[in-house]
Design a protein around this motif. Structure first.
Motif, PDB file in Angstrom:
ATOM      1  N   LYS A 112     -16.563   8.541  -6.708  1.00 48.45           N
ATOM      2  CA  LYS A 112     -16.120   7.948  -5.781  1.00 48.45           C
ATOM      3  C   LYS A 112     -17.112   6.715  -5.993  1.00 48.45           C
ATOM      4  CE  LYS A 112     -14.926  11.959  -2.974  1.00 48.45           C
ATOM      5  NZ  LYS A 112     -15.042  12.964  -1.893  1.00 48.45           N
ATOM      6  N   THR A 113     -18.758   7.086  -6.072  1.00 48.22           N
ATOM      7  CA  THR A 113     -19.549   5.912  -6.301  1.00 48.22           C
ATOM      8  C   THR A 113     -19.234   4.701  -7.125  1.00 48.22           C
ATOM      9  OG1 THR A 113     -21.041   6.362  -8.149  1.00 48.22           O
ATOM     10  CG2 THR A 113     -21.131   7.292  -6.510  1.00 48.22           C
ATOM     11  N   LYS A 114     -18.141   5.036  -7.435  1.00 46.88           N
ATOM     12  CA  LYS A 114     -17.565   4.073  -8.691  1.00 46.88           C
ATOM     13  C   LYS A 114     -16.375   3.113  -8.134  1.00 46.88           C
ATOM     14  CE  LYS A 114     -19.564   4.618 -12.074  1.00 46.88           C
ATOM     15  NZ  LYS A 114     -21.059   4.020 -12.700  1.00 46.88           N
ATOM     16  N   ILE A 115     -15.402   3.350  -6.452  1.00 52.40           N
ATOM     17  CA  ILE A 115     -14.546   3.713  -6.117  1.00 52.40           C
ATOM     18  C   ILE A 115     -14.834   2.587  -4.101  1.00 52.40           C
ATOM     19  CG2 ILE A 115     -12.786   4.231  -4.565  1.00 52.40           C
ATOM     20  CD1 ILE A 115     -12.713   6.959  -6.245  1.00 52.40           C
ATOM     21  N   GLY A 116     -14.183   1.560  -4.456  1.00 49.48           N
ATOM     22  CA  GLY A 116     -14.257   0.859  -2.696  1.00 49.48           C
ATOM     23  C   GLY A 116     -12.883   1.571  -2.056  1.00 49.48           C
ATOM     24  N   TYR A 117     -12.612   2.251  -0.884  1.00 52.25           N
ATOM     25  CA  TYR A 117     -11.262   2.402  -0.383  1.00 52.25           C
ATOM     26  C   TYR A 117     -11.168   1.994   0.925  1.00 52.25           C
ATOM     27  CZ  TYR A 117      -8.057   6.076   1.156  1.00 52.25           C
ATOM     28  OH  TYR A 117      -7.321   7.204   1.523  1.00 52.25           O
ATOM     29  N   LEU A 118      -9.768   1.092   0.813  1.00 54.63           N
ATOM     30  CA  LEU A 118      -9.126   0.888   2.543  1.00 54.63           C
ATOM     31  C   LEU A 118      -8.068   2.384   2.207  1.00 54.63           C
ATOM     32  CD1 LEU A 118      -9.358  -1.058   5.008  1.00 54.63           C
ATOM     33  CD2 LEU A 118      -7.217  -2.576   3.248  1.00 54.63           C
ATOM     34  N   PRO A 119      -8.569   2.934   3.405  1.00 57.28           N
ATOM     35  CA  PRO A 119      -7.486   3.690   3.452  1.00 57.28           C
ATOM     36  C   PRO A 119      -6.323   3.358   4.631  1.00 57.28           C
ATOM     37  CG  PRO A 119      -9.514   4.649   4.646  1.00 57.28           C
ATOM     38  CD  PRO A 119      -9.733   3.516   4.120  1.00 57.28           C
ATOM     39  N   GLU A 120      -5.755   4.244   4.767  1.00 52.75           N
ATOM     40  CA  GLU A 120      -4.525   4.124   5.853  1.00 52.75           C
ATOM     41  C   GLU A 120      -5.144   4.286   7.344  1.00 52.75           C
ATOM     42  OE1 GLU A 120       0.358   4.150   6.522  1.00 52.75           O
ATOM     43  OE2 GLU A 120      -0.702   5.652   5.923  1.00 52.75           O
ATOM     44  N   SER A 121      -4.476   2.926   8.384  1.00 50.55           N
ATOM     45  CA  SER A 121      -5.361   2.906   9.308  1.00 50.55           C
ATOM     46  C   SER A 121      -6.807   3.842   9.304  1.00 50.55           C
ATOM     47  CB  SER A 121      -4.532   4.479  10.330  1.00 50.55           C
ATOM     48  OG  SER A 121      -3.557   4.292  10.225  1.00 50.55           O
ATOM     49  N   ALA A 122      -7.717   2.519   8.652  1.00 49.62           N
ATOM     50  CA  ALA A 122      -9.020   3.093   8.580  1.00 49.62           C
ATOM     51  C   ALA A 122     -10.399   3.362   9.675  1.00 49.62           C
ATOM     52  CB  ALA A 122      -9.652   2.132   7.463  1.00 49.62           C
ATOM     53  N   PRO A 123     -10.780   4.136   8.957  1.00 51.94           N
ATOM     54  CA  PRO A 123     -11.777   4.251  11.598  1.00 51.94           C
ATOM     55  C   PRO A 123     -12.511   3.016  11.510  1.00 51.94           C
ATOM     56  CG  PRO A 123     -12.350   6.056   9.566  1.00 51.94           C
ATOM     57  CD  PRO A 123     -10.809   5.426   8.964  1.00 51.94           C
ATOM     58  N   LEU A 124     -12.791   3.698  12.541  1.00 54.64           N
ATOM     59  CA  LEU A 124     -14.106   1.717  13.154  1.00 54.64           C
ATOM     60  C   LEU A 124     -14.781   2.243  13.824  1.00 54.64           C
ATOM     61  CD1 LEU A 124     -12.094  -1.403  12.643  1.00 54.64           C
ATOM     62  CD2 LEU A 124     -14.011  -0.941  11.349  1.00 54.64           C
ATOM     63  N   TYR A 125     -15.729   1.648  14.586  1.00 58.03           N
ATOM     64  CA  TYR A 125     -16.869   2.078  15.642  1.00 58.03           C
ATOM     65  C   TYR A 125     -17.046   0.765  16.533  1.00 58.03           C
ATOM     66  CZ  TYR A 125     -18.765   6.247  13.313  1.00 58.03           C
ATOM     67  OH  TYR A 125     -18.871   7.744  11.805  1.00 58.03           O
ATOM     68  N   PRO A 126     -15.813   0.883  17.574  1.00 54.69           N
ATOM     69  CA  PRO A 126     -15.652  -0.248  18.520  1.00 54.69           C
ATOM     70  C   PRO A 126     -16.383  -0.306  18.826  1.00 54.69           C
ATOM     71  CG  PRO A 126     -14.395   1.938  19.700  1.00 54.69           C
ATOM     72  CD  PRO A 126     -14.942   2.481  17.922  1.00 54.69           C
ATOM     73  N   ASP A 127     -17.800  -0.330  19.393  1.00 56.53           N
ATOM     74  CA  ASP A 127     -19.030  -0.374  19.628  1.00 56.53           C
ATOM     75  C   ASP A 127     -19.799  -0.904  19.292  1.00 56.53           C
ATOM     76  OD1 ASP A 127     -19.204   2.202  18.609  1.00 56.53           O
ATOM     77  OD2 ASP A 127     -20.912   3.040  20.095  1.00 56.53           O
ATOM     78  N   MET A 128     -19.532  -0.956  17.899  1.00 49.86           N
ATOM     79  CA  MET A 128     -20.637  -1.643  17.044  1.00 49.86           C
ATOM     80  C   MET A 128     -19.988  -2.918  16.886  1.00 49.86           C
ATOM     81  SD  MET A 128     -21.471   0.815  13.961  1.00 49.86           S
ATOM     82  CE  MET A 128     -23.060   1.516  14.070  1.00 49.86           C
ATOM     83  N   THR A 129     -21.364  -4.727  16.694  1.00 48.81           N
ATOM     84  CA  THR A 129     -20.567  -5.472  16.138  1.00 48.81           C
ATOM     85  C   THR A 129     -20.153  -5.688  14.648  1.00 48.81           C
ATOM     86  OG1 THR A 129     -22.881  -5.710  14.526  1.00 48.81           O
ATOM     87  CG2 THR A 129     -22.080  -6.305  17.555  1.00 48.81           C
ATOM     88  N   VAL A 130     -19.194  -6.592  13.861  1.00 51.65           N
ATOM     89  CA  VAL A 130     -19.027  -6.496  12.423  1.00 51.65           C
ATOM     90  C   VAL A 130     -20.303  -6.059  11.542  1.00 51.65           C
ATOM     91  CG1 VAL A 130     -17.941  -7.420  10.728  1.00 51.65           C
ATOM     92  CG2 VAL A 130     -17.177  -7.535  13.176  1.00 51.65           C
ATOM     93  N   SER A 131     -21.712  -6.751  11.839  1.00 48.13           N
ATOM     94  CA  SER A 131     -22.420  -7.116  11.518  1.00 48.13           C
ATOM     95  C   SER A 131     -23.104  -5.593  11.265  1.00 48.13           C
ATOM     96  CB  SER A 131     -22.936  -7.822  12.064  1.00 48.13           C
ATOM     97  OG  SER A 131     -23.049  -9.234  11.037  1.00 48.13           O
ATOM     98  N   SER A 132     -23.539  -4.593  12.378  1.00 48.08           N
ATOM     99  CA  SER A 132     -23.647  -3.473  12.436  1.00 48.08           C
ATOM    100  C   SER A 132     -23.628  -2.669  12.042  1.00 48.08           C
ATOM    101  CB  SER A 132     -24.408  -3.003  13.779  1.00 48.08           C
ATOM    102  OG  SER A 132     -23.406  -3.051  14.479  1.00 48.08           O
ATOM    103  N   PHE A 133     -21.853  -2.676  12.116  1.00 44.59           N
ATOM    104  CA  PHE A 133     -21.017  -1.453  11.732  1.00 44.59           C
ATOM    105  C   PHE A 133     -21.245  -1.374   9.886  1.00 44.59           C
ATOM    106  CE2 PHE A 133     -17.273  -0.950   9.042  1.00 44.59           C
ATOM    107  CZ  PHE A 133     -16.800   0.332   9.617  1.00 44.59           C
TER     108      PHE A 133
END
Length: 243
Positions: A73-94
């Motif tokens: 998994k350390t070798k992989i960058g993964y963009l899943p379908e409907s990837a989760p986010l934390y809406p109260d964070m800024t882009v930088s802090s996330f």
């Protein structure tokens, strides 16, 4: 870089993925095509170790996802379908939070976040709260987290979903550029993305590969010279049977 061998997934009586085998080499962008329900997302979830296979295996940079999941998994960058986010964070802090999870420390984490923001065209919204972003910018934020640790392998599930035409073009060009020194597997049902971003593509139907080749080779397999017509010919057996 990615080696998939007889990968199979059974959900009860449903066979979602049926002994799939393929490879993705360094410097190759493989488009993973198929209608909804063909097994694309399930295959990607198995390759990334998100769900276990019923049988078969996948190796990432020579590491088995079943025998050495954490290291793989350390070798992989993964963009899943409907990837989760934390809406109260800024882009930088996330992204800083994601960098910390990836084990990046201090200056390395800061540099990685700045690089990902620039790469994914997020500079103008970096200090905005995620819940104020458009769907396109949210999707790009998810893509940025997949790039933070500069992985050798990228696995992207519908990376242009929800983007406007200009954003789609930017992301396709980004994938093409990143594919020069990484192995990239990305799923799509948008056929124009094959010629725009892929060096090779496979078409999957009902959990099996039904075509594999460069965009030019796939088009040559069509009686009409149309990738759309080839796709329909290979993936509409269920609808034809029901007609």
């Amino acid at each position: 870089m990615i080696e998939v061998h007889k990968l199979t997934k059974q959900f009860g009586s449903k066979l979602a993925v049926d002994k799939l085998s393929f490879t993705v080499k360094k410097g190759e962008v493989l488009g993973f095509l198929g209608p909804n329900g063909a097994g694309k997302s399930t295959t990607m979830r198995m390759i990334t170790g998100f769900i276990p296979p019923s049988s078969g295996d996948a190796k990432v940079c020579g590491l088995s996802i079943t025998e050495n999941p954490q290291e793989a998994k350390t070798k992989i960058g993964y963009l899943p379908e409907s990837a989760p986010l934390y809406p109260d964070m800024t882009v930088s802090s996330f992204l800083s939070f994601c960098a910390e999870i990836r084990g990046l420390k201090k200056s390395a984490a800061k540099d990685a976040v700045e690089r990902a923001i620039e790469t994914c065209f997020l500079t103008s919204v970096a200090r905005q709260s995620i819940d104020t972003l458009s769907k396109g910018y949210r999707h790009r934020t998810c893509l940025a987290q997949a790039l933070l640790h500069d992985p050798e392998v990228l696995i992207l599930d519908e990376p242009t979903d929800g983007l406007d035409p200009n954003q789609k073009h930017e992301v396709r060009q980004l994938i093409k550029r990143l594919g020069k020194d990484k192995a990239i597997l990305f799923s799509t049902h948008i056929l124009e993305e094959v010629e725009a971003a892929c060096s090779r593509a496979v078409i999957v139907d009902r959990g099996k590969i039904v075509a594999d080749g460069t965009p030019a080779e796939l088009i040559a397999q069509s009686d009409t010279g149309s990738l759309t017509d080839l796709f329909r010919k290979l993936t509409t057996r269920d609808t034809e049977a029901a007609a």
